[in-house]
Design an enzyme around this catalytic site. Sequence first.
Site, PDB file in Angstrom:
ATOM      1  N   ASP A  51      26.737  66.142 -50.884  1.00 22.76           N
ATOM      2  CA  ASP A  51      26.919  65.222 -49.756  1.00 22.76           C
ATOM      3  C   ASP A  51      27.974  64.180 -50.120  1.00 22.76           C
ATOM      4  O   ASP A  51      27.793  63.411 -51.066  1.00 22.76           O
ATOM      5  CB  ASP A  51      25.583  64.540 -49.431  1.00 22.76           C
ATOM      6  CG  ASP A  51      25.575  63.906 -48.052  1.00 22.76           C
ATOM      7  OD1 ASP A  51      26.618  63.950 -47.375  1.00 22.76           O
ATOM      8  OD2 ASP A  51      24.533  63.375 -47.650  1.00 22.76           O
ATOM      9  N   ASP A  52      29.072  64.156 -49.393  1.00 21.61           N
ATOM     10  CA  ASP A  52      30.148  63.167 -49.585  1.00 21.61           C
ATOM     11  C   ASP A  52      30.930  63.385 -50.878  1.00 21.61           C
ATOM     12  O   ASP A  52      31.475  62.425 -51.426  1.00 21.61           O
ATOM     13  CB  ASP A  52      29.597  61.734 -49.594  1.00 21.61           C
ATOM     14  CG  ASP A  52      29.112  61.275 -48.237  1.00 21.61           C
ATOM     15  OD1 ASP A  52      29.045  62.114 -47.331  1.00 21.61           O
ATOM     16  OD2 ASP A  52      28.789  60.092 -48.085  1.00 21.61           O
ATOM     17  N   CYS A  87      29.024  63.774 -41.566  1.00 19.84           N
ATOM     18  CA  CYS A  87      27.919  64.546 -42.161  1.00 19.84           C
ATOM     19  C   CYS A  87      27.318  65.545 -41.180  1.00 19.84           C
ATOM     20  O   CYS A  87      27.399  66.758 -41.373  1.00 19.84           O
ATOM     21  CB  CYS A  87      26.833  63.598 -42.664  1.00 19.84           C
ATOM     22  SG  CYS A  87      27.305  62.650 -44.131  1.00 19.84           S
ATOM     23  N   ASP A 316      29.996  68.767 -47.738  1.00 22.80           N
ATOM     24  CA  ASP A 316      30.115  68.653 -46.282  1.00 22.80           C
ATOM     25  C   ASP A 316      31.379  67.915 -45.863  1.00 22.80           C
ATOM     26  O   ASP A 316      31.857  68.088 -44.752  1.00 22.80           O
ATOM     27  CB  ASP A 316      28.872  67.995 -45.682  1.00 22.80           C
ATOM     28  CG  ASP A 316      28.572  66.635 -46.288  1.00 22.80           C
ATOM     29  OD1 ASP A 316      29.297  66.208 -47.213  1.00 22.80           O
ATOM     30  OD2 ASP A 316      27.601  65.991 -45.837  1.00 22.80           O
ATOM     31  N   HIS A 317      31.941  67.084 -46.710  1.00 21.22           N
ATOM     32  CA  HIS A 317      33.224  66.407 -46.456  1.00 21.22           C
ATOM     33  C   HIS A 317      33.598  65.598 -47.684  1.00 21.22           C
ATOM     34  O   HIS A 317      32.835  65.520 -48.656  1.00 21.22           O
ATOM     35  CB  HIS A 317      33.161  65.499 -45.220  1.00 21.22           C
ATOM     36  CG  HIS A 317      32.038  64.523 -45.248  1.00 21.22           C
ATOM     37  ND1 HIS A 317      32.043  63.397 -46.033  1.00 21.22           N
ATOM     38  CD2 HIS A 317      30.852  64.507 -44.590  1.00 21.22           C
ATOM     39  CE1 HIS A 317      30.919  62.730 -45.857  1.00 21.22           C
ATOM     40  NE2 HIS A 317      30.165  63.392 -44.992  1.00 21.22           N
TER      41      HIS A 317
END
Length: 867
Positions: A51-52, A87, A316-317
Site C-alpha cells: 500500500d503506497d 487507493c 496499488d500506487h
Amino acid sequence: MKTSWFALFLAVLSTELLTSHSSTLKSLRFRGRVQQERKNIRPNIILVLTDDQDVELGSLQVMNKTRRIMENGGASFINAFVTTPMCCPSRSSMLTGKYVHNHNIYTNNENCSSPSWQATHEPRTFAVYLNNTGYRTAFFGKYLNEYNGSYIPPGWREWVGLVKNSRFYNYTISRNGNKEKHGFDYAKDYFTDLITNESINYFRMSKRIYPHRPIMMVISHAAPHGPEDSAPQFSELYPNASQHITPSYNYAPNMDKHWIMQYTGPMLPIHMEFTNVLQRKRLQTLMSVDDSMERLYQMLAEMGELENTYIIYTADHGYHIGQFGLVKGKSMPYDFDIRVPFFIRGPSVEPGSVVPQIVLNIDLAPTILDIAGLDTPPDMDGKSVLKLLDLERPGNRFRTNKKTKIWRDTFLVERGKFLRKKEEANKNTQQSNQLPKYERVKELCQQARYQTACEQPGQKWQCTEDASGKLRIHKCKVSSDILAIRKRTRSIHSRGYSGKDKDCNCGDTDFRNSRTQRKNQRQFLRNPSAQKYKPRFVHTRQTRSLSVEFEGEIYDINLEEEELQVLKTRSITKRHNAENDKKAEETDGAPGDTMVADGTDVIGQPSSVRVTHKCFILPNDTIRCERELYQSARAWKDHKAYIDKEIEALQDKIKNLREVRGHLKRRKPDECDCTKQSYYNKEKGVKTQEKIKSHLHPFKEAAQEVDSKLQLFKENRRRKKERKGKKRQKKGDECSLPGLTCFTHDNNHWQTAPFWNLGSFCACTSSNNNTYWCLRTVNDTHNFLFCEFATGFLEFFDMNTDPYQLTNTVHTVERGILNQLHVQLMELRSCQGYKQCNPRPKGLETGNKDGGSYDPHRGQLWDGWEG
C-alpha cells in the site's frame, strides 16, 4: 528351400512390425495420458500487494530479500504504472481489470465498496472466475478503504479482510464474516506478521487436504501506508534515510503547473524534518514485508510448490514525500505517484529478465486469468502480460520473419469525476474552434448592455472586474420588490377539466355554483364525519394555491391572506372568478360557509409530510408535488429557486446556531446542585412544557409524522456531520482551508518508535479541483506525459529531457500535436473493453529529443486550451 526361407523372413518381419506398432500405440497412449495429467495440474498464483509503495523514492533499495527472490529469480517490469494514484480506485481496477471510468470508483470515499459496487462489479472480479473453475481462493489483508466487514465478497473461499483503512495495531478484521478485534500486542496483533502467518497456514492446510487443487492467494499488506508503525526490531534502522530527496524535492512554488502546485510554497524546516522521519518509518515498515516474502518463498520451496507457483509483487500506487513542496501524499499524475514496483516469478519466467513494455494495474486480472487457463472477459480493459514473458523457443533456423510483439505504448491516467453538465459544455466549446474564454468575455463586456450594474430594464447579466483585474460576467439578481410584485401579479386560474385545451389559459369564466350546491357544501361541513378537517394553518409562506378534490369538484385553498401579519383559518371555496368570490361572501356569509383546511387531508394521505407548500413526502418514501410543477417549466423553475433559497437560508441559520452552541459550550456555568428540584420539574414548568407542546408550529407538527426510516437517515447524517466537525475542530481553524485537503500532525500521531516530538503543524496535500485526465506514452522514441485538468489547464512533460517533470513545456508543443493528443485522450476516456482500451501504437516519426510529430491523420477538433 528359398521359398521356406522367404516365408520364414516374412513371418519374422510381420511379428516385428506388429510388436513395433503395438509399442508405438502404447507409447502414444502413455504420452497423451501424461500430457493430460500435466494439463490438469494448474499452477498456484500468489499476489503480494503493498500500500503506497513508491519506485522513484528508493523504497525497494532496502528490500534485499524481495529483490533476490523476485528480481533475480523472476522478471522485472521497469515501466509499470497504475491508471489512477488513489487507493480504492486502483484496487478496484486490479480486481476488475477495468479503468476507473468503467467501474465508477473515483475516490476513496465515493462509491468505494458501495452497494452499487457490490451489485455490479464485485461479482465480476478475477476471484469469482477462478473460484468457479476449481481454484481455492483466499484473501488476507487490506481490501478496500470503505469495506465495513459486514459481508464476504464473492469468489473468496477463505476471507481475512481488514475492516476500513490501513492499520498495524488496534484494528478489526473480518474472518469469514465474523469480526475480530486486535490490540497493541506485537506478538499477536502486528498486521504484517498476522496476514503472513494466516496465508502460510492456509496454503499448507489446503495442500494437505486438497493436494491436487490449485491455490490463488492475495496477501495485501498495509505497509508502508500510514500510520507507519514498524516492528520493534526495526525501529532503529535507517536514521539517515535520504532516498526521497530527488531533484523535485522542495521544488516550489511551480507557477507553470496546475493550481495546487502554484499554491504550494517551499516547505518549512519542520516540514522537511517530518519528511525525513516519514521516509525512515516507511522503510522500517517495509522490512516486515521483506521478511514476509522470504518466509513465503521458503514455505513454497519446502512443500515442493515453488516451480508450480506464480508470484506477483506490486503496489496499488506510488507516493511523494516533499516533491514540489508537497509534504506527503499521492493523487498526482507524475511518475512518483503512478510508477509502481512490478515483478513476476513463475514456471515460464526467465530469471533476471527485464521487460521494457508498459504494464498496468488493469493487467493484473487478465494475467491471473491467463495463468489459470481462462480467457479474458470482453469487458476487462487490461491485457495479459504472459505474452511478454514467453521464452524464445528454438524454431526453424532458416526462418527469418519472426513476428514482433505488438504492445500498447500509451495509457490513460485519470483522477476524479467531471460533472456531466460541465463536461458536455466543455466538450462543445472544445470542438467548436471558438476563442478562449477570456477573449469571449472581453468581447461581451465591450457591449453597452453589459456595462451597467443591473440597472437597465430586462438586464440579466453584468460585467465586473475582480481584484486581479480579470473581467467576469455575473447574473443580475432580481430585487425582492420585483419578486413580490411578480408573485402578486400571477393569476390563479382553473387547471380545468375542460374539453378544449387543458394546457391553455382561457381567462375568466362566468361559472358560478348554484344555491343548492352551496347548501350541500355547508351541510357537509356541519356533518360530524367532516371533523377530520382539523383547524390548522396550511401554509406559513407565500404561495398561490393548493387544490382539494371532493365529490368531483375542485376547491382552492385561498393563500392570499399569507401576507397578513395576523394568521387566521383559510377558506376553501369552489373555483370561480374574483367578482363571484365577493358576491358569494356577501350572499353566503354564514359561519358554516368556511371549510377549514387540514394539511394531512389535502392530498389524501394522513401521514404524509409537507416539505414545501407544493411538495410532500408520502408514507412510502416517495415525493409527490402539484401537477403544475410537472407540466410547467416556469413553475418548476420558480419552485426550485424557492427551495434553493430556503436551503441557503437554513444553512445560514444552522451555521449561526452552531456558533451559538459553541459559545454556550465555552461559557458553561458551574455544575448546579442536582438534589434540588429544577424549574421544569415543578408543576408550573410541566404545564408550561405541555402548553408549548400543544402549540407546535405546523411544520414541526408535520415533522413528527416522519417515519422511523427517515428519522434514522437524518440521525446518521447528523452523526456524520458531527464526526466531520470534530475532525475539523481537531485540525483547528487554521488547517481547515476551503477547497483544500489538509492534515495536522502532532506528537501523539505516531504511537511507535521513532516518535515525533517537534510539535504540531498543518500541511495541505491536494485540492478539490485536482481532477485530471492524462496520456502517458513510453516507446522507443517518445517518453512524455500530457494532462488536461478540470480547470482547463494543460501540462506536458518530455521525460527524455526532463525526467523529474520540473518544467511544463506545453507552450512549446505544436498546436496540431496538442489537438491529436486531445483526440487520443478523449478516445481513451470513453473506451470499454481491451479492444478499445489498448489501441495499436500510432505511427510516430523517428524524431530526435528536440521533438517529433504525429502523423496528421486527424483533423484539428480542439483549439481552446489554456496552459
